[in-house]
Design a protein around this motif. Structure first.
Motif, PDB file in Angstrom:
ATOM      1  N   ILE A  68      53.295   3.365 -31.312  1.00 55.43           N
ATOM      2  CA  ILE A  68      53.904   4.582 -30.776  1.00 55.43           C
ATOM      3  C   ILE A  68      53.643   4.698 -29.285  1.00 55.43           C
ATOM      4  O   ILE A  68      54.533   5.073 -28.504  1.00 55.43           O
ATOM      5  CB  ILE A  68      53.366   5.814 -31.525  1.00 55.43           C
ATOM      6  CG1 ILE A  68      53.804   5.758 -32.989  1.00 55.43           C
ATOM      7  CG2 ILE A  68      53.841   7.107 -30.864  1.00 55.43           C
ATOM      8  CD1 ILE A  68      53.197   6.847 -33.856  1.00 55.43           C
ATOM      9  N   SER A  69      52.424   4.375 -28.837  1.00 53.85           N
ATOM     10  CA  SER A  69      52.092   4.483 -27.406  1.00 53.85           C
ATOM     11  C   SER A  69      52.902   3.500 -26.575  1.00 53.85           C
ATOM     12  O   SER A  69      53.350   3.826 -25.468  1.00 53.85           O
ATOM     13  CB  SER A  69      50.597   4.249 -27.205  1.00 53.85           C
ATOM     14  OG  SER A  69      50.237   2.905 -27.470  1.00 53.85           O
TER      15      SER A  69
ATOM     16  N   TYR B 128      56.471   4.785 -26.433  1.00 50.21           N
ATOM     17  CA  TYR B 128      56.533   5.937 -25.536  1.00 50.21           C
ATOM     18  C   TYR B 128      56.494   5.496 -24.080  1.00 50.21           C
ATOM     19  O   TYR B 128      57.220   6.032 -23.238  1.00 50.21           O
ATOM     20  CB  TYR B 128      55.370   6.879 -25.834  1.00 50.21           C
ATOM     21  CG  TYR B 128      55.285   8.047 -24.870  1.00 50.21           C
ATOM     22  CD1 TYR B 128      56.171   9.116 -24.953  1.00 50.21           C
ATOM     23  CD2 TYR B 128      54.321   8.057 -23.857  1.00 50.21           C
ATOM     24  CE1 TYR B 128      56.100  10.177 -24.069  1.00 50.21           C
ATOM     25  CE2 TYR B 128      54.249   9.119 -22.962  1.00 50.21           C
ATOM     26  CZ  TYR B 128      55.137  10.168 -23.077  1.00 50.21           C
ATOM     27  OH  TYR B 128      55.069  11.204 -22.186  1.00 50.21           O
ATOM     28  N   ARG B 129      55.646   4.509 -23.766  1.00 48.52           N
ATOM     29  CA  ARG B 129      55.555   4.034 -22.390  1.00 48.52           C
ATOM     30  C   ARG B 129      56.860   3.376 -21.951  1.00 48.52           C
ATOM     31  O   ARG B 129      57.335   3.604 -20.824  1.00 48.52           O
ATOM     32  CB  ARG B 129      54.385   3.053 -22.262  1.00 48.52           C
ATOM     33  CG  ARG B 129      54.146   2.555 -20.850  1.00 48.52           C
ATOM     34  CD  ARG B 129      52.774   1.955 -20.675  1.00 48.52           C
ATOM     35  NE  ARG B 129      52.492   0.868 -21.598  1.00 48.52           N
ATOM     36  CZ  ARG B 129      51.584   0.932 -22.566  1.00 48.52           C
ATOM     37  NH1 ARG B 129      50.883   2.047 -22.745  1.00 48.52           N
ATOM     38  NH2 ARG B 129      51.365  -0.089 -23.363  1.00 48.52           N
TER      39      ARG B 129
ATOM     40  N   HIS C 285      59.797   4.023 -23.151  1.00 50.14           N
ATOM     41  CA  HIS C 285      60.791   5.095 -23.025  1.00 50.14           C
ATOM     42  C   HIS C 285      60.574   5.889 -21.745  1.00 50.14           C
ATOM     43  O   HIS C 285      61.538   6.306 -21.086  1.00 50.14           O
ATOM     44  CB  HIS C 285      60.709   6.014 -24.235  1.00 50.14           C
ATOM     45  CG  HIS C 285      61.600   7.218 -24.151  1.00 50.14           C
ATOM     46  ND1 HIS C 285      62.959   7.158 -24.333  1.00 50.14           N
ATOM     47  CD2 HIS C 285      61.325   8.518 -23.869  1.00 50.14           C
ATOM     48  CE1 HIS C 285      63.482   8.356 -24.193  1.00 50.14           C
ATOM     49  NE2 HIS C 285      62.506   9.205 -23.897  1.00 50.14           N
ATOM     50  N   GLN C 286      59.312   6.114 -21.385  1.00 48.12           N
ATOM     51  CA  GLN C 286      59.006   6.885 -20.185  1.00 48.12           C
ATOM     52  C   GLN C 286      59.516   6.194 -18.930  1.00 48.12           C
ATOM     53  O   GLN C 286      59.969   6.854 -17.987  1.00 48.12           O
ATOM     54  CB  GLN C 286      57.490   7.103 -20.100  1.00 48.12           C
ATOM     55  CG  GLN C 286      57.055   8.136 -19.088  1.00 48.12           C
ATOM     56  CD  GLN C 286      55.566   8.388 -19.139  1.00 48.12           C
ATOM     57  OE1 GLN C 286      54.784   7.537 -19.568  1.00 48.12           O
ATOM     58  NE2 GLN C 286      55.156   9.572 -18.697  1.00 48.12           N
TER      59      GLN C 286
ATOM     60  N   TYR D  10      64.953   8.426 -34.716  1.00 45.87           N
ATOM     61  CA  TYR D  10      64.457   9.493 -33.839  1.00 45.87           C
ATOM     62  C   TYR D  10      65.322  10.746 -33.984  1.00 45.87           C
ATOM     63  O   TYR D  10      64.797  11.858 -34.077  1.00 45.87           O
ATOM     64  CB  TYR D  10      64.474   9.014 -32.384  1.00 45.87           C
ATOM     65  CG  TYR D  10      64.114  10.103 -31.394  1.00 45.87           C
ATOM     66  CD1 TYR D  10      62.790  10.373 -31.091  1.00 45.87           C
ATOM     67  CD2 TYR D  10      65.106  10.871 -30.776  1.00 45.87           C
ATOM     68  CE1 TYR D  10      62.451  11.384 -30.203  1.00 45.87           C
ATOM     69  CE2 TYR D  10      64.776  11.881 -29.885  1.00 45.87           C
ATOM     70  CZ  TYR D  10      63.446  12.120 -29.600  1.00 45.87           C
ATOM     71  OH  TYR D  10      63.122  13.130 -28.723  1.00 45.87           O
TER      72      TYR D  10
END
Length: 346
Positions: free
Chosen positions: A128-129, A132-133, A135-136, A148
């Motif tokens: 997940i991290s 997320y990174r 995606h960020q 999602y």
């Protein structure tokens, strides 16, 4: 399907780290898949089924199952190596204020590396991290994934249902307190409404003026004809006025003159009232009404019916808010895709 924004990947100046992220993502998915399969393989019935149906695969995997901890430690070694490399880079680049902050901030990476029981499944947090990174930095767009969108929709629906119930519960409590005469009513009246009396007067004056000018002025002629007809009808039903017709010669003329005069007077009075309301002259009238409804603080001579009217007004406002809160926006969002699908089929 995973879509990678190559332009953002090239311009991010962190290409090497994103490549490592993708490699680690693949290794984590492979490792978790093996962990899940090995957990299923631990059941004797599953092992016997594989031994009967696919004996070649069972013979190949049986040594892996017997030494699964060794193979899992290979993955753990890779994960820890990547963790310490990133820690060293964070120290060199001074990403955090203290060199020892990194393991505390990325604690899930360390906990997931514990090769014991359920700790292994915490490696999902690392996946997940990484996602997320990515995606960020707009390397991937998670919001376009169906999974999602599915989870986000029902998460928002859950939050809306929960928040709606809480808000309605709070508003109902406020209504009970106001009705029972708690200090809340006095605070609303004296601290909120009374200091804004001039603003309320101005707003009501503007609303009344607009309603009168837009609603009455364009249909002034129609309203006058309607009033005159209603007055004529009422006068004709009047017994005393009908007796005027019995007067010789002048009776009918007097009756018609009176009917026309009364109809004209009523129409002119209504017309003048609405014209006054449609003009700025209504400000003093509205101000008097607001003064009656909202007395000055400390005015103990105000009639109780005035407070009851104000309480009723506040309760109606809260009821309107509660009605609006009860609108389920997620249900309309749920119906919209179905309507679009039906339209596409047609």
């Amino acid at each position: 399907m995973l879509k990678i924004n190559r332009e953002n990947l090239k311009t991010s100046h962190q290409l090497i780290w994103f490549v490592i992220d993708f490699l680690m993502l693949g290794l984590l998915i492979l490792n978790l898949t093996l962990i899940i399969f090995d957990s299923i393989y631990s059941f004797a019935a599953i092992e016997q089924f594989l031994a009967q149906q696919v004996p070649a695969f069972n013979d190949l995997y049986k040594p892996v199952h017997a030494n699964f901890l060794f193979y899992d430690l290979i993955f753990v070694a890779i994960f820890l190596t990547e963790f310490f490399v990133r820690w060293g880079y964070a120290i060199k680049a001074r990403i955090y204020d203290r060199w020892y902050f990194y393991p505390f901030i990325h604690w899930y990476d360390l906990v997931g590396c514990i090769p014991v029981g359920s700790f292994r499944f915490l490696r999902v947090l690392r996946i997940i991290s990484i996602i997320y990174r990515l995606h960020q930095y707009r390397i991937i767009d998670v919001t376009q994934w169906r999974l999602y969108q599915f989870c986000a929709f029902y998460y928002e629906a859950f939050l809306e249902e929960l928040s709606d119930r809480i808000v309605i519960k709070v508003l109902s409590g406020v209504q009970s307190e106001i009705t029972l005469g708690s200090p809340l009513f006095e605070r609303i009246q004296n601290d909120i409404l009374v200091p804004r009396k001039a603003m309320l007067t101005e707003w009501l004056s503007d609303r009344v003026s607009r309603a009168a000018s837009e609603g009455y002025m364009p249909k002034r002629g129609e309203l006058r004809v309607y009033l005159e007809n209603r007055v004529d009808h009422a006068l004709k039903q009047n017994l005393e006025l009908s007796r005027l017709r019995l007067l010789p010669m002048v009776g009918p003329t007097i009756q018609e003159t009176l009917e026309d005069a009364v109809g004209d007077i009523v129409a002119n009075v209504i017309h003048q009232i609405l014209e006054d309301l449609a003009s700025s002259a209504n400000h003093a009238f509205i101000e008097d009404i607001v003064e009656v409804v909202l007395p000055q603080p400390g005015d103990h001579e105000a009639p109780e019916i005035r407070n009851e009217a104000l309480i009723a007004l506040i309760n109606e406002i809260i009821e309107a808010i509660k009605t609006q809160v009860q609108v389920k926006h997620w249900r309309s969002d749920l119906k919209q895709p179905n309507a679009e699908t039906a339209a596409a089929k047609e």
